[in-house]
Design a protein around this motif. Structure first.
Motif: not given
Length: 125
Positions: A67-81
């Motif tokens: 799911n590309p939406v979840e992939q993008s969300a994961y990437e943003v969460a990782d960036d926030i961290d």
């Protein structure tokens, strides 16, 4: 330091601090939390949010997203961290970080940028 040891240390840190945001780690909740911060309606600290994102990223680090939406969300969460950790190291002294971190905030524009990034990728639900 090995990657595995780093993960264990981070999990221990979260357990010691306690999980303050009790929401499932997914794109919809990431957007919700970002919107809460941007609108200044959040009842949680920036550190609480960064810890939530850390757990999100750690839980899904090895996932092959279909799911590309979840992939993008994961990437943003990782960036926030990552940005939270870098901000702390580059902005505060060790003595300051050993005190009350609940008052530490990152620039408001960062949250808006993360929302824009998610919207650009079609993640806003």
């Amino acid at each position: 330091m090995s990657y595995r040891k780093t993960i264990v240390e981070r999990i221990v840190r979260v357990k010691i601090l306690g999980i303050k945001i009790n929401l499932t780690h997914n794109a919809k909740n990431l957007v919700f939390l970002l919107k809460e911060i941007v609108s200044k309606k959040n009842s949680f600290t920036h550190e609480d949010f960064a810890n939530w994102c850390m757990v999100y990223a750690d839980n899904f680090r090895e996932v092959d997203f279909s799911n590309p939406v979840e992939q993008s969300a994961y990437e943003v969460a990782d960036d926030i961290d990552a940005q939270w950790e870098l901000y702390l190291v580059n902005t505060y002294t060790l003595e300051q970080l050993q005190g009350d971190r609940s008052k530490i905030t990152v620039p408001d524009d960062w949250f808006k940028e993360w929302l824009v990034k998610l919207n650009y990728r079609g993640t806003l639900l």
